[in-house]
Write an enzyme that holds these catalytic residues in place. Structure first.
Site, PDB file in Angstrom:
ATOM      1  N   ASP A   3       4.666   0.874   2.603  1.00 43.69           N
ATOM      2  CA  ASP A   3       3.941   0.096   1.587  1.00 43.69           C
ATOM      3  C   ASP A   3       3.171   1.033   0.655  1.00 43.69           C
ATOM      4  O   ASP A   3       3.038   0.769  -0.537  1.00 43.69           O
ATOM      5  CB  ASP A   3       2.962  -0.876   2.263  1.00 43.69           C
ATOM      6  CG  ASP A   3       3.682  -2.084   2.856  1.00 43.69           C
ATOM      7  OD1 ASP A   3       4.758  -2.444   2.350  1.00 43.69           O
ATOM      8  OD2 ASP A   3       3.166  -2.651   3.842  1.00 43.69           O
ATOM      9  N   GLY A   4       2.661   2.134   1.233  1.00 46.47           N
ATOM     10  CA  GLY A   4       1.919   3.116   0.423  1.00 46.47           C
ATOM     11  C   GLY A   4       2.806   3.708  -0.667  1.00 46.47           C
ATOM     12  O   GLY A   4       2.335   3.988  -1.773  1.00 46.47           O
ATOM     13  N   GLU A  63      -5.943  -4.186  -3.836  1.00 49.99           N
ATOM     14  CA  GLU A  63      -7.360  -4.549  -3.955  1.00 49.99           C
ATOM     15  C   GLU A  63      -8.139  -3.526  -4.763  1.00 49.99           C
ATOM     16  O   GLU A  63      -7.654  -2.422  -5.027  1.00 49.99           O
ATOM     17  CB  GLU A  63      -8.020  -4.669  -2.562  1.00 49.99           C
ATOM     18  CG  GLU A  63      -8.409  -3.379  -1.880  1.00 49.99           C
ATOM     19  CD  GLU A  63      -7.257  -2.592  -1.328  1.00 49.99           C
ATOM     20  OE1 GLU A  63      -7.020  -1.477  -1.848  1.00 49.99           O
ATOM     21  OE2 GLU A  63      -6.594  -3.041  -0.403  1.00 49.99           O
ATOM     22  N   ARG A  83     -26.497  -7.103  -0.623  1.00 56.75           N
ATOM     23  CA  ARG A  83     -26.946  -5.798  -0.131  1.00 56.75           C
ATOM     24  C   ARG A  83     -26.060  -5.405   1.026  1.00 56.75           C
ATOM     25  O   ARG A  83     -25.849  -6.216   1.948  1.00 56.75           O
ATOM     26  CB  ARG A  83     -28.394  -5.860   0.382  1.00 56.75           C
ATOM     27  CG  ARG A  83     -29.395  -5.774  -0.703  1.00 56.75           C
ATOM     28  CD  ARG A  83     -30.762  -6.145  -0.222  1.00 56.75           C
ATOM     29  NE  ARG A  83     -31.618  -6.349  -1.371  1.00 56.75           N
ATOM     30  CZ  ARG A  83     -32.439  -5.427  -1.848  1.00 56.75           C
ATOM     31  NH1 ARG A  83     -32.561  -4.260  -1.257  1.00 56.75           N
ATOM     32  NH2 ARG A  83     -33.161  -5.675  -2.913  1.00 56.75           N
ATOM     33  N   THR A 125      -3.343  -8.441   3.482  1.00 54.88           N
ATOM     34  CA  THR A 125      -2.980  -7.911   4.812  1.00 54.88           C
ATOM     35  C   THR A 125      -3.365  -6.435   4.950  1.00 54.88           C
ATOM     36  O   THR A 125      -3.120  -5.831   5.993  1.00 54.88           O
ATOM     37  CB  THR A 125      -1.466  -8.056   5.046  1.00 54.88           C
ATOM     38  OG1 THR A 125      -0.776  -7.599   3.863  1.00 54.88           O
ATOM     39  CG2 THR A 125      -1.076  -9.496   5.308  1.00 54.88           C
ATOM     40  N   ALA A 126      -3.957  -5.853   3.903  1.00 51.60           N
ATOM     41  CA  ALA A 126      -4.313  -4.434   3.946  1.00 51.60           C
ATOM     42  C   ALA A 126      -5.814  -4.278   4.268  1.00 51.60           C
ATOM     43  O   ALA A 126      -6.284  -4.796   5.280  1.00 51.60           O
ATOM     44  CB  ALA A 126      -3.925  -3.784   2.617  1.00 51.60           C
ATOM     45  N   ASN A 170      -8.434  -5.674   3.164  1.00 54.12           N
ATOM     46  CA  ASN A 170      -9.096  -6.979   3.310  1.00 54.12           C
ATOM     47  C   ASN A 170      -9.051  -7.483   4.750  1.00 54.12           C
ATOM     48  O   ASN A 170     -10.033  -8.005   5.273  1.00 54.12           O
ATOM     49  CB  ASN A 170      -8.430  -7.985   2.364  1.00 54.12           C
ATOM     50  CG  ASN A 170      -8.847  -9.414   2.646  1.00 54.12           C
ATOM     51  OD1 ASN A 170      -9.950  -9.819   2.338  1.00 54.12           O
ATOM     52  ND2 ASN A 170      -7.955 -10.184   3.273  1.00 54.12           N
ATOM     53  N   LYS A 171      -7.889  -7.327   5.380  1.00 52.54           N
ATOM     54  CA  LYS A 171      -7.752  -7.844   6.756  1.00 52.54           C
ATOM     55  C   LYS A 171      -8.643  -7.057   7.728  1.00 52.54           C
ATOM     56  O   LYS A 171      -9.244  -7.628   8.635  1.00 52.54           O
ATOM     57  CB  LYS A 171      -6.291  -7.798   7.208  1.00 52.54           C
ATOM     58  CG  LYS A 171      -6.063  -8.419   8.572  1.00 52.54           C
ATOM     59  CD  LYS A 171      -4.602  -8.528   8.915  1.00 52.54           C
ATOM     60  CE  LYS A 171      -4.430  -9.036  10.342  1.00 52.54           C
ATOM     61  NZ  LYS A 171      -4.949  -8.086  11.344  1.00 52.54           N
ATOM     62  N   SER A 172      -8.748  -5.752   7.506  1.00 54.91           N
ATOM     63  CA  SER A 172      -9.636  -4.939   8.355  1.00 54.91           C
ATOM     64  C   SER A 172     -11.091  -5.376   8.216  1.00 54.91           C
ATOM     65  O   SER A 172     -11.904  -5.145   9.101  1.00 54.91           O
ATOM     66  CB  SER A 172      -9.551  -3.461   7.969  1.00 54.91           C
ATOM     67  OG  SER A 172      -8.244  -3.002   8.022  1.00 54.91           O
TER      68      SER A 172
HETATM   69  P1  NAP Z   1      -1.853   4.486   2.736  1.00 53.24           P
HETATM   70  O1  NAP Z   1      -1.483   5.376   3.853  1.00 53.24           O
HETATM   71  O2  NAP Z   1      -0.958   4.367   1.559  1.00 53.24           O
HETATM   72  O3  NAP Z   1      -2.131   3.014   3.307  1.00 53.24           O
HETATM   73  C1  NAP Z   1      -2.913   2.848   4.446  1.00 53.24           C
HETATM   74  C2  NAP Z   1      -2.208   1.867   5.363  1.00 53.24           C
HETATM   75  O4  NAP Z   1      -2.233   0.579   4.742  1.00 53.24           O
HETATM   76  C3  NAP Z   1      -0.744   2.226   5.640  1.00 53.24           C
HETATM   77  O5  NAP Z   1      -0.477   1.980   6.991  1.00 53.24           O
HETATM   78  C4  NAP Z   1       0.006   1.242   4.741  1.00 53.24           C
HETATM   79  O6  NAP Z   1       1.293   0.887   5.243  1.00 53.24           O
HETATM   80  C5  NAP Z   1      -0.906   0.042   4.814  1.00 53.24           C
HETATM   81  N1  NAP Z   1      -0.746  -0.898   3.702  1.00 53.24           N
HETATM   82  C6  NAP Z   1      -0.710  -0.636   2.376  1.00 53.24           C
HETATM   83  N2  NAP Z   1      -0.571  -1.792   1.704  1.00 53.24           N
HETATM   84  C7  NAP Z   1      -0.511  -2.777   2.613  1.00 53.24           C
HETATM   85  C8  NAP Z   1      -0.380  -4.187   2.532  1.00 53.24           C
HETATM   86  N3  NAP Z   1      -0.316  -4.811   1.351  1.00 53.24           N
HETATM   87  N4  NAP Z   1      -0.385  -4.913   3.692  1.00 53.24           N
HETATM   88  C9  NAP Z   1      -0.482  -4.304   4.880  1.00 53.24           C
HETATM   89  N5  NAP Z   1      -0.605  -2.990   5.035  1.00 53.24           N
HETATM   90  C10 NAP Z   1      -0.624  -2.224   3.901  1.00 53.24           C
HETATM   91  O7  NAP Z   1      -3.307   4.929   2.310  1.00 53.24           O
HETATM   92  P2  NAP Z   1      -3.937   5.040   0.908  1.00 53.24           P
HETATM   93  O8  NAP Z   1      -3.193   6.016   0.094  1.00 53.24           O
HETATM   94  O9  NAP Z   1      -5.414   5.221   1.069  1.00 53.24           O
HETATM   95  O10 NAP Z   1      -3.588   3.574   0.351  1.00 53.24           O
HETATM   96  C11 NAP Z   1      -4.515   2.741  -0.095  1.00 53.24           C
HETATM   97  C12 NAP Z   1      -4.410   1.449   0.657  1.00 53.24           C
HETATM   98  O11 NAP Z   1      -4.841   1.668   1.978  1.00 53.24           O
HETATM   99  C13 NAP Z   1      -5.379   0.499   0.047  1.00 53.24           C
HETATM  100  O12 NAP Z   1      -4.776  -0.333  -0.918  1.00 53.24           O
HETATM  101  C14 NAP Z   1      -5.949  -0.253   1.228  1.00 53.24           C
HETATM  102  O13 NAP Z   1      -5.446  -1.563   1.319  1.00 53.24           O
HETATM  103  C15 NAP Z   1      -5.526   0.541   2.439  1.00 53.24           C
HETATM  104  N6  NAP Z   1      -6.747   0.891   3.159  1.00 53.24           N
HETATM  105  C16 NAP Z   1      -6.993   0.270   4.320  1.00 53.24           C
HETATM  106  C17 NAP Z   1      -8.183   0.509   5.002  1.00 53.24           C
HETATM  107  C18 NAP Z   1      -8.450  -0.196   6.278  1.00 53.24           C
HETATM  108  O14 NAP Z   1      -7.601  -1.001   6.700  1.00 53.24           O
HETATM  109  N7  NAP Z   1      -9.597   0.046   6.901  1.00 53.24           N
HETATM  110  C19 NAP Z   1      -9.129   1.405   4.480  1.00 53.24           C
HETATM  111  C20 NAP Z   1      -8.843   2.009   3.269  1.00 53.24           C
HETATM  112  C21 NAP Z   1      -7.646   1.733   2.608  1.00 53.24           C
HETATM  113  P3  NAP Z   1       2.540   1.907   5.256  1.00 53.24           P
HETATM  114  O15 NAP Z   1       2.351   2.712   6.501  1.00 53.24           O
HETATM  115  O16 NAP Z   1       3.726   1.007   5.296  1.00 53.24           O
HETATM  116  O17 NAP Z   1       2.472   2.745   4.012  1.00 53.24           O
END
Ligand code: NAP
EC number: 2.7.1.23
Length: 268
Positions: A45-46, A123, A148, A161-162, A164-166
């Site tokens: 997805d990334g 997001e 705050r 599901t990214a 936001n879900k966490s």
């Molecule tokens: P990234 O490695 O590209 O993404 C982080 C993880 O989020 C990977 O496992 C990725 O899946 C998964 N992901 C991305 N889009 C998703 C979606 N729409 N639904 C479910 N899982 C999804 O890391 P990055 O370069 O920082 O990418 C930014 C994304 O990471 C942001 O858009 C944000 O949603 C996510 N993120 C998540 C958290 C958290 O969950 N605590 C914190 C910061 C950022 P793949 O392994 O298939 O690539």
């Protein structure tokens, strides 16, 4: 048909890329990295997220296709061992597509005269490091709350599901044209109060934040991070543009959610 391939750096993805490229060229398709009609991503997805931003100014003329070289993703429908089937689908393509909502983000930086516009597939989040983020929140032009805490995250349905879900946000079906606001570490006590629940916002309403003065803001738009910026105002709305995927077969959304988050854990 003009195509471009975006793959992550993993040797496995690069191999799939070379193989697919060869097959598509043999079928007389034209590789055009600058102005493709179809963008095929290989990775996760990334990878799709980075391809989206690479081509974000051409969304009306591009359809995306995601091939995953790891686990099934939310933007990736095809397995790496299904490349031959994908080539057949691309050859018999008749323009079929499915589209999903995107998020428009407008930011007024203190040192710039005009609002800067961004678009997000997953997001955008406003956070503060070190100190508490204090910001007034308006919904549809009306004052809603004074927040705050660590920050606020505004997501699209496919981004639900990214991150936001966490944060405890709801998983939203991508047929719904809504955005969701989720809190990041809000402070709630006898003095400060927030809604303390994720909110689903109707399509026409702007969510506007007026953060208190400071420069240690962190603004993230998908994988892009802007830190140390002085922000006066941020506005979020469902964008006019949408992302289009070439739809060669049906993927049931809730099956995808089950596969990603539950797997065989509840299997009989
Ligand atoms: P990234 O490695 O590209 O993404 C982080 C993880 O989020 C990977 O496992 C990725 O899946 C998964 N992901 C991305 N889009 C998703 C979606 N729409 N639904 C479910 N899982 C999804 O890391 P990055 O370069 O920082 O990418 C930014 C994304 O990471 C942001 O858009 C944000 O949603 C996510 N993120 C998540 C958290 C958290 O969950 N605590 C914190 C910061 C950022 P793949 O392994 O298939 O690539």
């Amino acid at each position: 048909m003009k195509f471009a391939i975006v793959a992550n750096d993993l040797p496995k993805s690069q191999n799939v890329k070379r193989n697919l490229e060869k097959k598509l060229l043999e079928c007389h398709m034209v590789e055009d990295e600058k102005h493709p009609e179809i963008v095929i991503t290989i990775g996760g997805d990334g990878t799709l997220l980075s391809a989206f931003h690479k081509y974000q100014d051409q969304l009306e003329s591009i359809r995306f296709v995601g091939v995953h070289t790891g686990h099934l993703g939310f933007y990736t429908d095809w397995r790496e061992d299904e490349i031959d089937d994908l080539v057949v689908s691309l050859q018999s393509d008749n323009g079929q597509s499915i589209s999903y909502p995107l998020l428009e983000v407008q930011v007024k930086y203190a040192n710039e005269p005009h609002m800067k516009k961004y678009i997000a597939l997953n997001e955008a989040a406003l956070k503060k490091i070190g100190t508490t983020l204090v910001t007034d929140v308006y919904i549809g032009g009306e004052f809603f709350e004074s927040f705050r805490g660590d920050g606020l995250c505004v997501s699209t349905p496919t981004g639900s599901t990214a991150y936001n879900k966490s944060l405890g946000g709801a998983v939203v079906h991508p047929n719904l044209e809504v955005m969701q606001v989720a809190e990041i570490g809000s402070i709630n006590n006898r003095v400060f109060r927030t809604v303390s629940a994720p909110m689903i916002i109707a399509p026409r309403d702007w969510v506007t934040l007026y953060p208190d003065h400071g420069t240690d803001f962190v603004l993230t738009i998908d994988a892009l991070t802007k830190s140390g910026c002085k922000i006066e105002k941020i506005m979020f709305k469902i964008a006019k543009q949408r992302i289009y995927f070439a739809k060669y077969r049906h993927q049931h959304f809730w099956r995808r959610v089950q596969d990603a988050f539950i797997g065989d854990a509840n299997g009989v």
